[in-house]
Enzyme design. Structure first.
Site, PDB file in Angstrom:
ATOM      1  N   LYS A 167      27.798  37.231  29.548  1.00 39.69           N
ATOM      2  CA  LYS A 167      27.017  36.942  30.346  1.00 39.69           C
ATOM      3  C   LYS A 167      27.009  35.732  29.945  1.00 39.69           C
ATOM      4  CE  LYS A 167      22.679  37.320  32.747  1.00 39.69           C
ATOM      5  NZ  LYS A 167      21.204  38.273  33.105  1.00 39.69           N
ATOM      6  N   SER A 225      21.023  39.416  38.059  1.00 39.77           N
ATOM      7  CA  SER A 225      21.966  38.245  37.169  1.00 39.77           C
ATOM      8  C   SER A 225      22.602  38.496  36.574  1.00 39.77           C
ATOM      9  CB  SER A 225      20.497  37.178  36.881  1.00 39.77           C
ATOM     10  OG  SER A 225      20.375  37.606  35.323  1.00 39.77           O
ATOM     11  N   SER A 240      18.706  43.409  35.954  1.00 34.03           N
ATOM     12  CA  SER A 240      20.132  42.416  36.052  1.00 34.03           C
ATOM     13  C   SER A 240      21.228  42.646  35.809  1.00 34.03           C
ATOM     14  CB  SER A 240      19.344  41.028  35.072  1.00 34.03           C
ATOM     15  OG  SER A 240      18.113  40.526  36.333  1.00 34.03           O
TER      16      SER A 240
END
Length: 535
Positions: free
Chosen positions: A107, A181, A205
């Site tokens: 990420k 996210s 997320s």
């Protein structure tokens, strides 16, 4: 506060005239004698600050000979928004073969030295000089990191439409959200572009994109996986964890990275030992021999309030309830359980986040923690955002910053403290329920992935954020409580905007703290017995 450096009025570094505007801004009035005394004392503090050595001498810098990185580039084809940056990183002398040859995406809030880290936003232009602990451990286990996955703007969105690198499209339907996210991580794993990925989770997320993309995602117990070298949202709810296409891979990646690293104060010593889980090997747990009664003796509590989320899609309820009923055929005991405070937890999460999250996530102010500090990135952000920086924020991040300013001005620390005290009570009731049951189950999300806004849409934050109202009702409570929570795909449901389109949905499995292996065991048994794509 005591004085550690010699005080000499003749060497005063901070004059009364320099202090006066600071004092006036604070709404204080000081007599001249007191001001003269304090200016000398503050001069001593300023001298101490000036004498500090360069902290970069103690940074955990990577050995670039052992962990070389090549072919760093921004791809022309970013796979419908999933990639932020491509790179190839291998360890020349891995410690183990646990992840040998497996490809991994990070990420884009995770530090990888020499590779830009956008955090999904153009607020700052920053390239880290260190590797996150989970990066080093993944490479030491033989994995190959092949890039940074796109994430939503400042990691403050559940809809995949705000990343600075562009919208991220659902692997089952272009134009629909992958969830956020950790949006790019979800898509890349689902499409097979990588074997494994890391996500970050403060309100859901990891689990939101896992549910939206039909993959497995685990938010580990708070403190099990070191957060060192990862941009924080709020240290009390920060989690990093594995995302994979099956439970075994999820467990394997967890095993590779779990355990304290000596930097991160999110990591308590209780329940942890060395670099491994103290009481159980998660991979061995999920590799248990397949039998018709794999879950015999396991008690599964069906959380009633998890099925009572306002606006919950009845198709999701039906799919998840059907999946839960299948546990009975595996020998598990399945019974309802009620935790009324579960309904209040999202409200408390909402009120607890702005003050601390605004400081930590947007201003980089993590004071009061024992952890690694990105002092180089902090230099790029002042005590408040500039107009340019604010204008780069997405709807969720701008809402977060205004909430921070409002609470700071209107209420001060009281709101945050009140919410945190109430959240402790909410966490305790999950512990009580988990004394009766091994795991709790419920839908991960209340509805299927929403449609994305039209590209370059200028709709305001109110309309944008309305698409995900209630999205984190079942996920954010376990960020505050710290319990492990795993999202397991269990079927397809019709999209709300187009009933002819089928999108993934998922069941969330929540376990006792540091009993992440229980979540993995229950999920693995279900996965071995049933093919979610055929249900």
């Amino acid at each position: 506060m005591s004085v550690v450096l010699e005080l000499k009025t003749s060497e005063k570094r901070v004059t009364e005239d320099e202090l006066r505007p600071v004092i006036a801004k604070a709404g204080l009035e000081l007599s001249e004698p007191l001001l003269e005394n304090l200016s000398t004392l503050i001069s001593s503090l300023d001298k101490a600050i000036a004498s500090l050595p360069d902290d970069k001498s103690v940074w955990p810098r990577p050995n670039l000979t052992k962990y070389p990185r090549t072919d760093i580039h921004i791809p022309e084809d970013n796979e419908l928004g999933a990639w932020a940056t491509k790179v190839t990183v291998k360890c020349t002398s891995p410690i183990s073969d646990l992840l040998k040859g497996r490809t991994v995406a990070l990420k884009d809030n995770i530090a990888l030295a020499g590779v830009r880290c956008t955090n999904g936003t153009a607020m700052v232009d920053w390239t880290p000089e260190i590797d996150a602990t989970i990066v080093t451990r993944t490479l030491d286990a033989g994995a190959i990191i092949i890039g940074k996955a796109a994430c939503e703007n400042a990691c403050l969105e559940g809809l995949s439409g705000t990343s600075v690198t562009g919208q991220v499209h659902n692997p089952y339907a272009k134009g629909y959200s992958t969830g956020g996210s950790s949006s790019g991580s979800g898509r890349l794993v689902a499409t097979g572009s990588v074997d494994l990925a890391f996500g970050g989770d403060q309100g859901g997320s990891i689990r939101i994109p896992a549910s939206s993309c039909g993959i497995v995602g685990l938010k580990p117990t708070w403190g099990l996986v070191p957060y060192t070298g990862i941009l924080s949202l709020d240290a009390t709810i920060d989690h990093a964890g594995p995302m994979a296409r099956n439970v075994k891979d999820c467990a394997t990646l967890l095993e590779a990275v779990a355990g304290p690293d000596g930097w991160d104060d999110r990591q308590p010593s209780i329940g942890l030992e060395g670099d491994k889980l103290k009481f159980v090997n998660p991979v061995e747990t999920v590799l248990a021999k397949e039998t018709s009664k794999m879950l015999e003796g396991i008690k599964i509590g069906v959380l009633a309030e998890g099925f009572e989320v306002p606006g919950q899609d009845p198709n999701v309820v039906e799919s998840v309830q059907s999946a839960i009923d299948r546990f009975k055929s595996l020998g598990a005991t399945v019974a309802p359980v009620s935790v009324p405070l579960h309904k209040d937890a999202p409200l408390l999460w909402t009120c607890a986040l702005p003050l601390s999250g605004g400081r930590q996530s947007l201003l980089g102010d993590l004071d009061g923690r024992k952890q690694f500090y990105f002092t180089d990135r902090a230099d790029l952000v002042g005590p408040k955002l500039t107009q340019r920086q604010f204008d780069t924020l997405g709807p969720g991040a701008s809402n977060q910053y205004l909430g921070y300013l409002w609470i700071q001005e209107k209420y001060g620390a009281k709101v945050h403290g009140k919410a945190m005290n109430l959240l402790k009570a909410a966490g305790d009731v999950y512990d009580k329920a988990l004394k009766e049951f091994d795991v709790l189950v419920m839908p991960t999300l209340p509805y299927p992935p929403p449609k994305l806004p039209e590209p370059d849409s200028d709709e305001g934050p109110l309309k944008f954020l309305a698409r995900t109202t209630g999205l984190i009702a079942n996920t954010c409570p376990f960020n505050n409580s710290g319990h492990p929570a795993l999202s397991l795909p269990v079927g397809f449901v019709p999209a709300r905007e187009d009933p002819s389109l089928k999108l993934p949905t998922a069941m969330q499995i929540v376990g006792r703290k540091f009993a992440d292996a229980d979540c993995l065991k229950v999920a693995a048994a279900w996965e071995k017995a049933f093919d979610w794509k055929k249900l």
